[in-house]
Design an enzyme around this catalytic site. Sequence first.
Site, PDB file in Angstrom:
ATOM      1  N   HIS A 164       3.175 -23.730 135.950  1.00 55.02           N
ATOM      2  CA  HIS A 164       4.368 -23.227 136.633  1.00 55.02           C
ATOM      3  C   HIS A 164       5.590 -24.095 136.321  1.00 55.02           C
ATOM      4  CE1 HIS A 164       5.745 -20.821 140.411  1.00 55.02           C
ATOM      5  NE2 HIS A 164       6.719 -20.918 139.513  1.00 55.02           N
ATOM      6  N   LEU A 182      13.779  -6.007 134.694  1.00 53.49           N
ATOM      7  CA  LEU A 182      14.923  -6.338 133.851  1.00 53.49           C
ATOM      8  C   LEU A 182      16.082  -6.830 134.714  1.00 53.49           C
ATOM      9  CD1 LEU A 182      15.425  -6.178 130.742  1.00 53.49           C
ATOM     10  CD2 LEU A 182      16.800  -4.133 131.221  1.00 53.49           C
ATOM     11  N   GLY A 183      15.826  -7.917 135.444  1.00 54.86           N
ATOM     12  CA  GLY A 183      16.891  -8.591 136.171  1.00 54.86           C
ATOM     13  C   GLY A 183      17.596  -9.571 135.245  1.00 54.86           C
ATOM     14  N   ARG A 231       5.486 -14.433 139.336  1.00 64.37           N
ATOM     15  CA  ARG A 231       4.658 -14.997 140.390  1.00 64.37           C
ATOM     16  C   ARG A 231       3.219 -14.588 140.123  1.00 64.37           C
ATOM     17  NH1 ARG A 231       8.145 -18.088 141.571  1.00 64.37           N
ATOM     18  NH2 ARG A 231       9.089 -18.470 143.616  1.00 64.37           N
ATOM     19  N   GLU A 259      -2.108 -21.102 143.216  1.00 65.64           N
ATOM     20  CA  GLU A 259      -1.703 -22.383 142.629  1.00 65.64           C
ATOM     21  C   GLU A 259      -1.919 -23.535 143.603  1.00 65.64           C
ATOM     22  OE1 GLU A 259       2.333 -21.938 141.339  1.00 65.64           O
ATOM     23  OE2 GLU A 259       1.861 -20.280 140.008  1.00 65.64           O
ATOM     24  N   ILE A 271      16.887 -12.699 134.502  1.00 65.57           N
ATOM     25  CA  ILE A 271      15.971 -13.402 133.600  1.00 65.57           C
ATOM     26  C   ILE A 271      15.401 -12.436 132.574  1.00 65.57           C
ATOM     27  CG2 ILE A 271      13.806 -14.695 133.465  1.00 65.57           C
ATOM     28  CD1 ILE A 271      14.404 -15.790 136.252  1.00 65.57           C
ATOM     29  N   ARG A 297      12.594  -0.674 139.293  1.00 71.44           N
ATOM     30  CA  ARG A 297      12.643   0.335 140.349  1.00 71.44           C
ATOM     31  C   ARG A 297      13.466   1.557 139.956  1.00 71.44           C
ATOM     32  NH1 ARG A 297      14.206  -3.654 145.222  1.00 71.44           N
ATOM     33  NH2 ARG A 297      15.353  -4.561 143.477  1.00 71.44           N
ATOM     34  N   SER A 298      14.442   1.356 139.052  1.00 71.59           N
ATOM     35  CA  SER A 298      15.253   2.478 138.599  1.00 71.59           C
ATOM     36  C   SER A 298      15.830   2.160 137.228  1.00 71.59           C
ATOM     37  CB  SER A 298      16.390   2.770 139.593  1.00 71.59           C
ATOM     38  OG  SER A 298      17.224   1.629 139.729  1.00 71.59           O
ATOM     39  N   ASP A 318       2.152 -18.724 133.197  1.00 69.26           N
ATOM     40  CA  ASP A 318       2.806 -19.888 133.785  1.00 69.26           C
ATOM     41  C   ASP A 318       2.581 -19.938 135.286  1.00 69.26           C
ATOM     42  OD1 ASP A 318       4.509 -22.202 133.758  1.00 69.26           O
ATOM     43  OD2 ASP A 318       6.149 -20.968 134.537  1.00 69.26           O
TER      44      ASP A 318
END
Length: 319
Positions: free
Chosen positions: A280, A153-154, A233, A262, A156, A176-177, A257
Amino acid sequence: MPAAQILMPAPMADDVVAALDDRFMLHRLWEQDDREGFLRSVAPDIRGLAVSTLAGRIDAAWFDRLPALEIVASFGVGYDNVDAGAAAGRGIVVTNTPGVLDDEVADLAVGLLLATLRRIPQADRFVREGRWADGAFPLSPTLRGRRVGILGLGAIGKAIAHRLAAFGVSIGYHGRSRQDGVDYRYYVTTVALAEASDVVMAVVPGGSGTRHLVDADVLAALGPDGVLINVSRGSVVDERALVAALLDGTIGGAGLDVFENEPQVPEALLAMPNVVLLPHIGSASHATRAAMGRLVVENLTTWFDEGRALTPVPETSRR
């Protein structure tokens, strides 16, 4: 003072090349017939690198050859193609291009989810192949009532969650937290997230810390009606485990995607009717790629004009 010398190992967009050529002494390594000999001749004077994933892995071997290197400006929000830890150990700053592509990738992620669930590409082929006259297209799964788990949940991930909230789906996340000020439910592990979700959307950065984060256990927890969407990724998903899970019905479908090797895509995925595959293109609009290119140029310009980088990655942000 003479212009700083910048090395571009592989081609980038024409406007990026032109802007760097205007501001610096730009060396285009890919244009050289004898690349090794050319690199030996310019290496001692190179102070900056402008790279995309086409340049391959930028690691300690590169840094050893470029003793005057101060900055690596990477094109893309993901920078797993650059060994930022090795750069930090040598006092080299690494930059990426965050922010300018968040909305574009989030739009694509939601579109990919809808295309996968409602089988939009398959329906398009159904019409083009003249099969509609023989009967109706089969009914599809739905987004209605789905529980969406966002893995990462950054910026993007938050943009995706904001869009999905308008569809009335429930949203959870794993990272991570736990994040302060976030109303979505937090799950401590990826398996717990998958168990509580009908859709898992992978939006984490690449790199060794997230390699195969989505593995056979996560896919099993997602279940036979579950769908995996990956716009992060290819390395984040254990591709062999994914193929097996799709073949034996462990999960219901996938929208991808990105891929592990790739542009190579497993033949098994190409043949599956319940998978949507994209090349991608998460940030691949004219406007967004132009903005990313400008940020590459601005990072290099600000570094050499003012001694600071606009968007240093966390590993090198103290430089």
